[in-house]
Design an enzyme around this catalytic site. Structure first.
Site, PDB file in Angstrom:
ATOM      1  N   GLU A  16      -0.051  12.154 -12.527  1.00 15.85           N
ATOM      2  CA  GLU A  16       0.646  10.953 -13.001  1.00 15.85           C
ATOM      3  C   GLU A  16       1.520  10.324 -11.919  1.00 15.85           C
ATOM      4  OE1 GLU A  16       3.556  10.018 -16.688  1.00 15.85           O
ATOM      5  OE2 GLU A  16       2.298  11.779 -16.805  1.00 15.85           O
ATOM      6  N   ASP A  17       2.192  11.172 -11.125  1.00 13.51           N
ATOM      7  CA  ASP A  17       3.225  10.658 -10.214  1.00 13.51           C
ATOM      8  C   ASP A  17       2.837  10.619  -8.740  1.00 13.51           C
ATOM      9  OD1 ASP A  17       4.738  10.536 -12.471  1.00 13.51           O
ATOM     10  OD2 ASP A  17       5.871  12.367 -12.098  1.00 13.51           O
TER      11      ASP A  17
END
Length: 735
Positions: free
Chosen positions: A92-93
């Protein structure tokens, strides 16, 4: 940048220390090659997050290590889960993709991490992104429960370290936690985590009450410990005499559960007696468990008189989440009721670690309630039509429910949530039986579909091929499976009818020379206030819409220009309304502007209350208290519609409506004394007054106009001093 010095060396040392602690926590479950895989995941996480920091300024890697630690230590998960916990934010990051994860760690790990990764993409504006994310996570649960367990570990660590976040974010996350994640932890049998999540949520949504109860608990700590010691000493002596190997200790109840009791029973803290529970954990072989538990029960009840209505036997019929225990409430010294929980070491591990411990002992449990529950989740998820928010509500309803146990005619045991009806039972057996059900026989007596089932009922379903699901069925079924099947069946029926309506509408539009295209159909639906074109077609087929309505639409199209002018004057009117009203009272939004708003009637905020704004669909901005009963649902489902709000000042020159509930011993002239205090001493206007008196007990609900929270608190404290009054509390709503 020079003056902001980070001691990289010290941080690296701390990271290594935390990583070693994680390995120690995993040790019991490690097999050959697992350590290398965890090491590889740790290094990838360390590299991916190397330039990232948490809001507190700490290196981001502290978070995945902590989540992995919770998964290993507090939930008891194995190496695959530890790897996924370390990597849960990587996709996600950072620039790492799911394909990279799959190549390095295999399909299973990639699938779990995909379940943990939030959804991005285009959404139906009426839906809720949080609800969609939650639904996605549950879809993966149907395949692999570890997704939820890691998500709970992630949420628990975020809740424990939330003090550096912005207030509105704290509120949103805390509300979502109490609305969804705490019930989920409960359902999975993780009682310790469930209690901590509830307490931490309350710490942010209702900090004053939280601090008040924590302070009170602390004040009475020594007294409570002395009482527990006096209570358990005689039990321990007899257990030792009879060679029963058991541990006996007192466990404090959570702040949230104490608050819940105060709220439900409308009693002050001093009157909550069960601030702790006594737990007896027996160390015995699996085959002797039942006998030993009942033996200990008889020792306890020989010493202390039990309350016959408060015996809960979850050993003979465990809860759906696998929880097994014997609960009784006995009269202890000084006339105080005390809850005693009796269980074995195996049962205790299942109660504390839920799911993970359940798998460990799976061979010895003949009928796994958790497997059945996951099967139910699969059934709910198999309905592709369902709106995510409907799904969430149906799902939540089945999370916290206690069970009733009923039997089929052949004696098969079926578990249903409390309040389930004969129709729920029919859908539980099979969707087709539910859809064609016309009645039931309960214990050989004919009953209607809406008949609520009791523990031990034997149920036989009567069906007819002519029966189809009806709209009013939704009013009495309680299981998510029945609700979702009825809704999808009704939708199918509606879709069929709407198809006929489409052709009828096309003919009518042609006769009025209105071009049949999507744009015009949407405009007509909008004009007739239907949420979608399908609703329009359906109503046409049903004969609710005819030529007259279409002519009205044409007339309105022609007067579009004058409508535009009206719109401008409406906007000006709103501005005037803001100017006329004392809009300085509340400032709203990130930059705290003066916007028009109304105060929510479900919680009647007054100056000094902690508040937030909620952007409604039709009624503009509504202001709620953060401790409002509806707040957690709004924030959990519609976080993106929440606006910051604050009182411009607590000294505001106009009044707000709020409710006061007064309980007491009925006495001549009591109402007069109360109204004198309110109207004369405090010069407060009474808006409405309702009083009931039953067998000498007085209950009054009074709506008053108050300027701010300080005035309300002074009034409550003064009313408590009126002779005969036992409790005075603020209550939420007029409704």
């Amino acid at each position: 940048m020079e003056d902001y010095v980070i001691d990289i060396e010290a941080e690296n040392k701390e990271i290594r220390k935390r990583y070693r602690a994680l390995l120690r926590a995993c040790k019991p479950t490690l097999k050959k090659g697992d350590k290398q895989m965890i090491r590889k995941a740790f290094e990838l996480a360390l590299e991916s997050h190397k330039d990232m920091r948490r809001k507190s300024g700490e290196p981001y890697i502290y978070h995945p290590i902590a989540v992995a630690q919770i998964a290993a230590e507090e939930i008891g998960l194995g190496p695959t889960s530890i790897v996924c916990a370390l990597l849960h934010d990587v996709v996600e990051d950072t620039s790492v993709t799911l394909e990279d994860i799959e190549a390095q760690f295999g399909k299973k790990v990639a699938k779990i991490i995909d379940g943990l990764t939030k959804i991005s993409g285009v959404f139906d504006p009426n839906s809720s992104i949080q609800a969609e994310n939650f639904r996605k996570m549950l879809l993966t649960l149907a395949d692999d429960v570890r997704v939820i367990l890691i998500k709970l570990a992630d949420r628990l660590h975020n809740m424990r370290t939330m003090e550096f976040m912005a207030r509105h974010k704290q509120l949103k996350i805390a509300s979502e936690t109490s609305y969804l994640y705490a019930p989920l932890a409960h359902r999975l049998g993780l009682y310790a985590i469930k209690s901590e999540l509830e307490d931490l949520s309350m710490k942010y949504t209702d900090p004053d009450t939280y601090k008040f109860i924590a302070k009170k608990l602390n004040e009475k700590k020594a007294e409570r410990e002395k009482y527990i010691e006096d209570f358990i000493t005689p039990i321990q002596e007899i257990l030792t005499e009879q060679n029963i190997n058991a541990e006996v200790f007192g466990r404090p109840k959570s702040i949230y559960s104490i608050w819940n009791k105060m709220r439900k029973k409308s009693i002050p803290f001093e009157e909550v007696y069960d601030l702790f529970a006594i737990r007896i954990i027996i160390d015995t072989e699996y085959e002797n468990e039942k006998t030993e538990c009942w033996k200990v029960y008889s020792i306890v009840t020989d010493l202390y008189r039990p309350n016959p209505d408060r015996l809960r036997d979850w050993i003979s019929t465990p809860k759906a989440n696998g929880y097994e225990s014997l609960h009784t409430t006995v009269m202890g010294p000084k006339g105080q009721w005390v809850e005693v929980q009796i269980r074995t070491k195996r049962m205790n591990e299942i109660a504390e670690k839920g799911f993970a411990a359940h798998w460990k002992y799976k061979e010895s449990t003949s009928d796994n309630g958790l497997d059945q529950w996951i099967q139910k989740v699969r059934d709910i998820l198999s309905n592709p039509e369902q709106n995510a928010l409907d799904f969430l509500d149906d799902f939540k309803m089945n999370l916290f429910s206690d069970e009733v146990f009923v039997f089929t005619p052949k004696g098969t045991l079926i578990q249903l949530p409390n309040g389930a009806t004969a129709l729920d039972f029919a859908f539980e057996i099979h969707t087709d039986i539910g859809a064609t059900c016309i009645g039931a026989k309960v214990n050989h007596k004919l009953v209607p579909l809406s008949h609520r089932l009791q523990n031990g009922d034997q149920v036989e379903i009567i069906t007819s091929s002519k029966q189809t699901p009806k709209e009013d069925w939704l009013n009495f079924v309680v299981t998510a499976k029945a609700k979702s099947k009825i809704k999808s069946s009704l939708k199918e029926e509606k879709r069929r009818i709407a198809e006929d309506g489409k052709e009828i509408l096309e003919r009518k539009m042609k006769s009025l020379k209105i071009t049949y295209n999507t744009d015009n159909i949407n405009k007509i639906a909008n004009f007739l206030k239907f949420p979608s074109s399908q609703d329009l077609f359906y109503n046409v087929a049903k004969g609710n819409i005819d030529i007259k309505h279409l002519k009205d639409y044409l007339a309105s199209e022609k007067s579009q220009e004058s409508t535009q002018n009206q719109f401008t004057s409406h906007i000006n009117g709103l501005v005037e309304k803001i100017d006329r009203k004392n809009s300085d009272t509340i400032l709203i939004g990130d930059d705290f502007q003066k916007l028009d708003y109304t105060l929510a009637q479900c919680c009647n905020p007054i100056p000094g209350d902690d508040i937030f704004g909620f952007l409604t669909v039709n009624e503009g901005i509504k202001i709620h208290r953060t401790s409002c009963p509806n707040a957690s649902k709004l924030m959990a489902n519609y976080g993106y519609r929440i606006l910051k709000a604050k009182w411009a000042s607590s000294k505001i020159d106009h009044s707000f409506i709020t409710g006061i509930r007064i309980l007491g011993i009925d006495d001549v002239g009591l109402v007069n004394k109360l109204t004198t205090v309110i109207s004369q001493e405090f010069s407060v206007n009474i808006r409405s007054l309702s009083i009931t008196s039953n067998e000498g007990i007085f209950e009054g609900n009074i709506m008053v106009n108050i300027s701010n929270i300080e005035q309300l608190e002074s009034l409550i404290n003064r009313l408590k001093l009126v002779p005969g009054v036992t409790s005075v509390t603020r209550y939420e709503s007029e409704h």
